[in-house]
Motif scaffolding. Structure first.
Motif, PDB file in Angstrom:
ATOM      1  N   GLY A 130      53.395  75.118  41.482  1.00 43.39           N
ATOM      2  CA  GLY A 130      52.523  76.248  41.168  1.00 43.39           C
ATOM      3  C   GLY A 130      51.238  76.295  41.947  1.00 43.39           C
ATOM      4  O   GLY A 130      50.423  77.205  41.757  1.00 43.39           O
ATOM      5  N   ALA A 131      51.005  75.345  42.831  1.00 42.93           N
ATOM      6  CA  ALA A 131      49.770  75.363  43.626  1.00 42.93           C
ATOM      7  C   ALA A 131      49.751  76.578  44.548  1.00 42.93           C
ATOM      8  O   ALA A 131      50.752  76.917  45.170  1.00 42.93           O
ATOM      9  CB  ALA A 131      49.667  74.092  44.458  1.00 42.93           C
ATOM     10  N   LYS A 132      48.582  77.222  44.657  1.00 44.73           N
ATOM     11  CA  LYS A 132      48.423  78.381  45.518  1.00 44.73           C
ATOM     12  C   LYS A 132      47.416  78.147  46.649  1.00 44.73           C
ATOM     13  O   LYS A 132      47.399  78.879  47.626  1.00 44.73           O
ATOM     14  CB  LYS A 132      47.965  79.590  44.700  1.00 44.73           C
ATOM     15  N   PHE A 133      46.563  77.129  46.495  1.00 44.75           N
ATOM     16  CA  PHE A 133      45.579  76.844  47.536  1.00 44.75           C
ATOM     17  C   PHE A 133      45.292  75.351  47.555  1.00 44.75           C
ATOM     18  O   PHE A 133      45.599  74.623  46.595  1.00 44.75           O
ATOM     19  CB  PHE A 133      44.280  77.630  47.318  1.00 44.75           C
ATOM     20  N   VAL A 134      44.706  74.881  48.656  1.00 41.64           N
ATOM     21  CA  VAL A 134      44.372  73.470  48.778  1.00 41.64           C
ATOM     22  C   VAL A 134      43.202  73.305  49.738  1.00 41.64           C
ATOM     23  O   VAL A 134      43.063  74.072  50.698  1.00 41.64           O
ATOM     24  CB  VAL A 134      45.589  72.644  49.265  1.00 41.64           C
ATOM     25  N   TYR A 135      42.346  72.320  49.459  1.00 36.98           N
ATOM     26  CA  TYR A 135      41.347  71.856  50.414  1.00 36.98           C
ATOM     27  C   TYR A 135      41.746  70.469  50.889  1.00 36.98           C
ATOM     28  O   TYR A 135      42.182  69.628  50.092  1.00 36.98           O
ATOM     29  CB  TYR A 135      39.951  71.806  49.792  1.00 36.98           C
ATOM     30  N   VAL A 136      41.619  70.240  52.198  1.00 37.69           N
ATOM     31  CA  VAL A 136      42.041  68.990  52.836  1.00 37.69           C
ATOM     32  C   VAL A 136      40.829  68.332  53.502  1.00 37.69           C
ATOM     33  O   VAL A 136      40.115  68.990  54.267  1.00 37.69           O
ATOM     34  CB  VAL A 136      43.126  69.257  53.893  1.00 37.69           C
ATOM     35  N   LYS A 137      40.618  67.063  53.230  1.00 37.28           N
ATOM     36  CA  LYS A 137      39.521  66.361  53.907  1.00 37.28           C
ATOM     37  C   LYS A 137      39.819  66.263  55.396  1.00 37.28           C
ATOM     38  O   LYS A 137      40.890  65.800  55.798  1.00 37.28           O
ATOM     39  CB  LYS A 137      39.321  64.954  53.340  1.00 37.28           C
ATOM     40  N   ALA A 138      38.857  66.695  56.201  1.00 33.82           N
ATOM     41  CA  ALA A 138      38.988  66.611  57.652  1.00 33.82           C
ATOM     42  C   ALA A 138      38.190  65.453  58.222  1.00 33.82           C
ATOM     43  O   ALA A 138      38.703  64.670  59.032  1.00 33.82           O
ATOM     44  CB  ALA A 138      38.555  67.920  58.308  1.00 33.82           C
ATOM     45  N   THR A 139      36.926  65.330  57.798  1.00 36.44           N
ATOM     46  CA  THR A 139      35.999  64.418  58.473  1.00 36.44           C
ATOM     47  C   THR A 139      35.032  63.777  57.502  1.00 36.44           C
ATOM     48  O   THR A 139      34.852  64.233  56.361  1.00 36.44           O
ATOM     49  CB  THR A 139      35.198  65.190  59.534  1.00 36.44           C
ATOM     50  N   GLU A 140      34.386  62.725  57.982  1.00 38.47           N
ATOM     51  CA  GLU A 140      33.262  62.087  57.284  1.00 38.47           C
ATOM     52  C   GLU A 140      32.225  61.710  58.324  1.00 38.47           C
ATOM     53  O   GLU A 140      32.557  61.117  59.355  1.00 38.47           O
ATOM     54  CB  GLU A 140      33.728  60.851  56.523  1.00 38.47           C
ATOM     55  N   GLY A 141      30.972  62.064  58.056  1.00 35.09           N
ATOM     56  CA  GLY A 141      29.902  61.733  58.983  1.00 35.09           C
ATOM     57  C   GLY A 141      30.152  62.309  60.372  1.00 35.09           C
ATOM     58  O   GLY A 141      30.545  63.462  60.535  1.00 35.09           O
ATOM     59  N   THR A 142      29.953  61.467  61.388  1.00 32.66           N
ATOM     60  CA  THR A 142      30.262  61.857  62.769  1.00 32.66           C
ATOM     61  C   THR A 142      31.126  60.788  63.442  1.00 32.66           C
ATOM     62  O   THR A 142      31.075  60.603  64.658  1.00 32.66           O
ATOM     63  CB  THR A 142      28.978  62.067  63.594  1.00 32.66           C
ATOM     64  N   GLY A 143      31.934  60.093  62.624  1.00 30.23           N
ATOM     65  CA  GLY A 143      32.736  59.029  63.206  1.00 30.23           C
ATOM     66  C   GLY A 143      34.076  58.797  62.545  1.00 30.23           C
ATOM     67  O   GLY A 143      34.768  57.839  62.881  1.00 30.23           O
ATOM     68  N   PHE A 144      34.464  59.669  61.601  1.00 31.96           N
ATOM     69  CA  PHE A 144      35.749  59.471  60.926  1.00 31.96           C
ATOM     70  C   PHE A 144      36.493  60.786  60.814  1.00 31.96           C
ATOM     71  O   PHE A 144      35.941  61.800  60.372  1.00 31.96           O
ATOM     72  CB  PHE A 144      35.563  58.890  59.525  1.00 31.96           C
ATOM     73  N   ILE A 152      23.426  58.947  58.177  1.00 35.27           N
ATOM     74  CA  ILE A 152      23.724  58.483  59.536  1.00 35.27           C
ATOM     75  C   ILE A 152      23.408  59.490  60.634  1.00 35.27           C
ATOM     76  O   ILE A 152      23.278  59.095  61.794  1.00 35.27           O
ATOM     77  CB  ILE A 152      25.188  58.031  59.666  1.00 35.27           C
ATOM     78  N   SER A 153      23.324  60.769  60.317  1.00 34.42           N
ATOM     79  CA  SER A 153      23.008  61.766  61.348  1.00 34.42           C
ATOM     80  C   SER A 153      22.593  63.056  60.660  1.00 34.42           C
ATOM     81  O   SER A 153      22.788  63.221  59.454  1.00 34.42           O
ATOM     82  CB  SER A 153      24.215  62.014  62.276  1.00 34.42           C
ATOM     83  N   ASP A 154      22.031  63.984  61.429  1.00 37.60           N
ATOM     84  CA  ASP A 154      21.507  65.202  60.807  1.00 37.60           C
ATOM     85  C   ASP A 154      22.637  66.162  60.431  1.00 37.60           C
ATOM     86  O   ASP A 154      23.787  66.026  60.853  1.00 37.60           O
ATOM     87  CB  ASP A 154      20.472  65.872  61.707  1.00 37.60           C
ATOM     88  N   GLY A 155      22.281  67.144  59.619  1.00 36.35           N
ATOM     89  CA  GLY A 155      23.269  68.084  59.120  1.00 36.35           C
ATOM     90  C   GLY A 155      23.928  68.891  60.217  1.00 36.35           C
ATOM     91  O   GLY A 155      25.136  69.157  60.171  1.00 36.35           O
ATOM     92  N   ALA A 156      23.157  69.306  61.210  1.00 38.78           N
ATOM     93  CA  ALA A 156      23.720  70.099  62.303  1.00 38.78           C
ATOM     94  C   ALA A 156      24.786  69.311  63.058  1.00 38.78           C
ATOM     95  O   ALA A 156      25.858  69.835  63.382  1.00 38.78           O
ATOM     96  CB  ALA A 156      22.612  70.540  63.253  1.00 38.78           C
ATOM     97  N   ALA A 157      24.504  68.034  63.353  1.00 42.50           N
ATOM     98  CA  ALA A 157      25.474  67.210  64.083  1.00 42.50           C
ATOM     99  C   ALA A 157      26.771  67.074  63.298  1.00 42.50           C
ATOM    100  O   ALA A 157      27.872  67.120  63.872  1.00 42.50           O
ATOM    101  CB  ALA A 157      24.871  65.827  64.356  1.00 42.50           C
ATOM    102  N   GLN A 158      26.666  66.923  61.985  1.00 38.33           N
ATOM    103  CA  GLN A 158      27.871  66.766  61.185  1.00 38.33           C
ATOM    104  C   GLN A 158      28.641  68.080  61.053  1.00 38.33           C
ATOM    105  O   GLN A 158      29.873  68.082  60.989  1.00 38.33           O
ATOM    106  CB  GLN A 158      27.527  66.161  59.828  1.00 38.33           C
ATOM    107  N   ALA A 159      27.942  69.209  61.020  1.00 40.65           N
ATOM    108  CA  ALA A 159      28.629  70.503  61.002  1.00 40.65           C
ATOM    109  C   ALA A 159      29.414  70.711  62.291  1.00 40.65           C
ATOM    110  O   ALA A 159      30.572  71.171  62.271  1.00 40.65           O
ATOM    111  CB  ALA A 159      27.626  71.627  60.799  1.00 40.65           C
ATOM    112  N   HIS A 160      28.814  70.381  63.428  1.00 44.09           N
ATOM    113  CA  HIS A 160      29.524  70.492  64.701  1.00 44.09           C
ATOM    114  C   HIS A 160      30.750  69.576  64.724  1.00 44.09           C
ATOM    115  O   HIS A 160      31.836  69.986  65.175  1.00 44.09           O
ATOM    116  CB  HIS A 160      28.597  70.133  65.863  1.00 44.09           C
TER     117      HIS A 160
END
Length: 267
Positions: free
Chosen positions: A84-98, A127-135
C-alpha cells in the motif's frame, strides 16, 4: 531567490560564527556508522518509541508511505508497493563525505514500481556549512525534476550521533546553517526543501525558530498523536509515526490524498 527573513538569518549567523573561538578538531570529519544514521534513528534513541502505534490514523484523507536508507539494504520494491505504499524518501547523503551505497537500487527501484520518491540529506552542521552540504546533496542524487514522480529533497536535522546534541552550535548559528542549506537548495533546484525534525530537537537547537514556514514539514513523533509542532509551521506535510511495520524502513502518513502527494512533486 533568498527571502528577506533568510537574508537576515544568514547575516546574523555569519557574525556569530566569526565570534566563535577556534576549537581543536580531528584530522577529518567522522562518518563511522553513517549507514545506520537514517531519518529518526537519533530521535528514537533520545525521545523513545510508542510500540503500540499502528496505521489506523490514516483514513481516506491520508496517504501511506515510508523512508529507507542503506540500513535496509536492497529493498523489495514490488513487495513494498503491494503493501500500500504510495511514496518514499530515500537517504542520499550525509555531510560532505558519505553517499548511501544502496541509493541507486532504492531510489530508482521505487520509481520503477510507480512510487513517488524523493531523496533526503542527513545534516552534519559540525563539519561544513549549509551551502556546501546542499551542493553535495544535489550532486549526489538529491535533485528534483518536475516529472510528477519526484518529491523535493528533504533536510534531516536531528540529534547529533557523533557528539553534542546541537553540533556545537547556538540556536542562531543552527538557524543560519539551515537557512544556508535551504537557500542553496532552492537556487539549485527551484524548490524549497522539506525539513525533517522533531519538535523537541527543534526547540532545543533552534530556539523554536519560526522562519522556515516556506519549507514543507516532515515531523517525527512515534506516538498516537503528532502533538505540538515546531513554531515555523501551523500544519505538517508528512508525519513519520513509527519505525516499525509491514513496510521496509520507517512508516509515514502524508497529510492528504495521493493527489496532494503528486501536487507536492510537481511544485
Amino acid at each position: 531567490m533568498c527571502s528577506k527573513g533568510w537574508g537576515a538569518v544568514l547575516a546574523a549567523g555569519v557574525l556569530l560564527l566569526a565570534q566563535t573561538p577556534a576549537v581543536a578538531r580531528e584530522s577529518g570529519p567522522r562518518y563511522d556508522g553513517a549507514e545506520e544514521h537514517y531519518a529518526g534513528s537519533q530521535i528514537a534513541l533520545h525521545e523513545g518509541v510508542n510500540v503500540s502505534v499502528g496505521p489506523l490514523y490514516g483514513g481516506e484523507a491520508q496517504t501511506l508511505g515510508h523512508d529507507v536508507s542503506g540500513h535496509q539494504g536492497d529493498v523489495d520494491w514490488p513487495g513494498a508497493a503491494r503493501t500500500g505504499a504510495k511514496f518514499v524518501y530515500v537517504k542520499a547523503t550525509e555531510g560532505t563525505g558519505f553517499v548511501n551505497p544502496r541509493f541507486p537500487q532504492q531510489y530508482n527501484g521505487s520509481y520503477g514500481v510507480g512510487l513517488i520518491r524523493g531523496a533526503y540529506h542527513f545534516a552534519r552542521p559540525d563539519i561544513s556549512d549549509g551551502a556546501a552540504q546542499a551542493h553535495y546533496f544535489v550532486d549526489h542524487g538529491g535533485g528534483w525534476s518536475g516529472d510528477g514522480k519526484t518529491l523535493p529533497g528533504a533536510l534531516d536535522v536531528e540529534y547529533n550521533p557523533y557528539g553534542e546534541t546541537c553540533y556545537g552550535k547556538t540556536p542562531a548559528q543552527m538557524v543560519a546553517w539551515m537557512a544556508s542549506f535551504a537557500e542553496t537548495y532552492l537556487w539549485r533546484t527551484g524548490r524549497h526543501p522539506a525539513i525533517y525534525t522533531s519538535t523537541s530537537w527543534w526547540k532545543r537547537c533552534t530556539g523554536n525558530s519560526n522562519v522556515f514556514w516556506q519549507n514543507p514539514l516532515w515531523i517525527a513523533r512515534y506516538n498516537t498523536e503528532i502533538g505540538e509542532l515546531p513554531a515555523s509551521w501551523k500544519t505538517h506535510t508528512i508525519w513519520q509515526f513509527s519505525n516499525k511495520g509491514s513496510l521496509p524502513g520507517d512508516q509515514n502518513w502524508f497529510n492528504g490524498t495521493i493527489d496532494r502527494v503528486r501536487a507536492l512533486s510537481l511544485g
